[in-house]
Design a protein around this motif. Structure first.
Motif, PDB file in Angstrom:
ATOM      1  N   UNK A   1      60.734 104.974  -3.685  1.00 38.08           N
ATOM      2  CA  UNK A   1      60.360 104.052  -2.622  1.00 38.08           C
ATOM      3  C   UNK A   1      61.639 103.392  -2.130  1.00 38.08           C
ATOM      4  N   UNK A   2      61.816 103.348  -0.818  1.00 33.37           N
ATOM      5  CA  UNK A   2      62.993 102.724  -0.233  1.00 33.37           C
ATOM      6  C   UNK A   2      62.565 101.992   1.027  1.00 33.37           C
ATOM      7  N   UNK A   3      63.522 101.621   1.870  1.00 34.44           N
ATOM      8  CA  UNK A   3      63.183 100.979   3.134  1.00 34.44           C
ATOM      9  C   UNK A   3      64.121 101.493   4.218  1.00 34.44           C
ATOM     10  N   UNK A   4      63.639 101.394   5.443  1.00 37.51           N
ATOM     11  CA  UNK A   4      64.459 101.800   6.572  1.00 37.51           C
ATOM     12  C   UNK A   4      63.989 101.060   7.819  1.00 37.51           C
ATOM     13  N   UNK A   5      64.791 101.154   8.870  1.00 39.03           N
ATOM     14  CA  UNK A   5      64.458 100.504  10.137  1.00 39.03           C
ATOM     15  C   UNK A   5      63.192 101.114  10.714  1.00 39.03           C
ATOM     16  N   UNK A   6      62.466 100.312  11.446  1.00 39.57           N
ATOM     17  CA  UNK A   6      61.206 100.780  12.008  1.00 39.57           C
ATOM     18  C   UNK A   6      61.395 101.887  13.040  1.00 39.57           C
ATOM     19  N   UNK A   7      62.614 102.129  13.465  1.00 38.99           N
ATOM     20  CA  UNK A   7      62.895 103.212  14.407  1.00 38.99           C
ATOM     21  C   UNK A   7      63.105 104.547  13.690  1.00 38.99           C
ATOM     22  N   UNK A   8      63.178 104.533  12.365  1.00 34.75           N
ATOM     23  CA  UNK A   8      63.379 105.748  11.579  1.00 34.75           C
ATOM     24  C   UNK A   8      62.121 106.603  11.650  1.00 34.75           C
ATOM     25  N   UNK A   9      62.297 107.916  11.703  1.00 31.36           N
ATOM     26  CA  UNK A   9      61.147 108.811  11.810  1.00 31.36           C
ATOM     27  C   UNK A   9      60.537 109.075  10.434  1.00 31.36           C
ATOM     28  N   UNK A  10      59.281 108.743  10.275  1.00 35.29           N
ATOM     29  CA  UNK A  10      58.533 109.018   9.050  1.00 35.29           C
ATOM     30  C   UNK A  10      57.113 109.423   9.415  1.00 35.29           C
ATOM     31  N   UNK A  11      56.467 110.123   8.501  1.00 36.00           N
ATOM     32  CA  UNK A  11      55.055 110.424   8.657  1.00 36.00           C
ATOM     33  C   UNK A  11      54.218 109.214   8.268  1.00 36.00           C
ATOM     34  N   UNK A  12      52.928 109.329   8.436  1.00 38.25           N
ATOM     35  CA  UNK A  12      52.004 108.246   8.065  1.00 38.25           C
ATOM     36  C   UNK A  12      50.745 108.853   7.464  1.00 38.25           C
ATOM     37  N   UNK A  13      50.240 108.213   6.419  1.00 34.77           N
ATOM     38  CA  UNK A  13      49.008 108.641   5.770  1.00 34.77           C
ATOM     39  C   UNK A  13      47.975 107.538   5.992  1.00 34.77           C
ATOM     40  N   UNK A  14      46.951 107.785   6.785  1.00 40.53           N
ATOM     41  CA  UNK A  14      45.946 106.751   7.006  1.00 40.53           C
ATOM     42  C   UNK A  14      45.276 106.344   5.697  1.00 40.53           C
ATOM     43  N   UNK A  15      45.002 105.054   5.568  1.00 40.98           N
ATOM     44  CA  UNK A  15      44.290 104.522   4.414  1.00 40.98           C
ATOM     45  C   UNK A  15      43.114 103.702   4.924  1.00 40.98           C
ATOM     46  N   UNK A  16      42.055 103.653   4.130  1.00 36.70           N
ATOM     47  CA  UNK A  16      40.859 102.931   4.545  1.00 36.70           C
ATOM     48  C   UNK A  16      40.054 102.511   3.326  1.00 36.70           C
ATOM     49  N   UNK A  17      39.109 101.613   3.556  1.00 33.17           N
ATOM     50  CA  UNK A  17      38.168 101.185   2.530  1.00 33.17           C
ATOM     51  C   UNK A  17      36.776 101.590   2.992  1.00 33.17           C
ATOM     52  N   UNK A  18      36.035 102.257   2.122  1.00 32.79           N
ATOM     53  CA  UNK A  18      34.667 102.635   2.459  1.00 32.79           C
ATOM     54  C   UNK A  18      33.728 101.463   2.238  1.00 32.79           C
ATOM     55  N   UNK A  19      32.671 101.411   3.018  1.00 29.91           N
ATOM     56  CA  UNK A  19      31.644 100.388   2.838  1.00 29.91           C
ATOM     57  C   UNK A  19      30.965 100.583   1.491  1.00 29.91           C
ATOM     58  N   UNK A  20      30.439  99.512   0.937  1.00 23.12           N
ATOM     59  CA  UNK A  20      29.856  99.558  -0.410  1.00 23.12           C
ATOM     60  C   UNK A  20      28.596 100.414  -0.497  1.00 23.12           C
ATOM     61  N   UNK A  21      27.930 100.668   0.623  1.00 20.63           N
ATOM     62  CA  UNK A  21      26.711 101.481   0.566  1.00 20.63           C
ATOM     63  C   UNK A  21      26.972 102.975   0.794  1.00 20.63           C
TER      64      UNK A  21
END
Length: 192
Positions: free
Chosen positions: A154-174
């Motif tokens: 894990x590192x850090x970089x400027x927001x202009x750096x090109x990276x992929x993204x993995x969507x994350x979510x929370x499912x409803x309890x039902x």
């Protein structure tokens, strides 16, 4: 929010209805070489925003002490402490918790390119030749965001750096699982 709303619109109405609107925490983590955040500390720092309000965090400068030493509020000045929405990104601690529990308090996240990554189910299932953004800002520079380096650290970089993204979510309890094991050859089938 435009990107996350765009992703949400690609899902069926049924799938959209299964996703809970959630408060996402925007506390900064130490995502740089020499940083002290283990998985457990990163989890605490990501969420260490209670009592923080916009414009109440440390000053926005490039000093690593800006967040670490000046305030218990882990939010950069002029940044929001939380965001509410249906689709976000993983936290650095999510990645950390995907490794064997022996690493959670013993291994710093910037060191996860060592043996810790070999026990991470996320590392095993993903194409690790690319990089991926996390939700959390970095505590070393106000314009940097934490990201997952292809080798496992894990590192850090400027927001202009090109990276992929993995969507994350929370499912409803039902929402319930009606079939599948959750593995790539047998994905979960969900119903509300």
């Amino acid at each position: 929010t435009g990107t996350t709303n765009g992703y949400l619109k690609t899902l069926s109405t049924t799938a959209q209805g299964m996703i809970e609107e959630t408060k996402w925490y925007l506390g900064s983590v130490t995502a740089f070489s020499g940083g002290d955040d283990t998985t457990v500390l990163a989890y605490e720092h990501e969420r260490e925003v209670e009592g923080c309000t916009e414009n109440k965090g440390p000053s926005a400068n490039s000093s690593r002490t800006a967040v670490e030493g000046n305030s218990s509020c882990r939010v950069w000045a002029n940044n929001a402490a939380t965001w509410t929405g249906k689709i976000g990104l993983m936290y650095p601690s999510d990645y950390g918790f995907s490794a064997d529990s022996s690493n959670w308090t013993a291994t710093k996240l910037y060191s996860y390119d060592s043996t810790a990554k070999d026990t991470s189910w996320l590392q095993k299932e993903a194409n690790r030749s690319s990089t991926e953004w996390f939700l959390s800002p970095s505590s070393n520079i106000s314009t940097h965001v934490a990201y997952w380096i292809g080798g496992g650290a894990v590192s850090s970089n400027a927001i202009t750096y090109y990276c992929g993204a993995r969507p994350a979510l929370y499912l409803k309890s039902d929402v319930s699982i009606i079939s599948g094991t959750g593995e790539s050859g047998s994905p979960y089938e969900l119903q509300i």
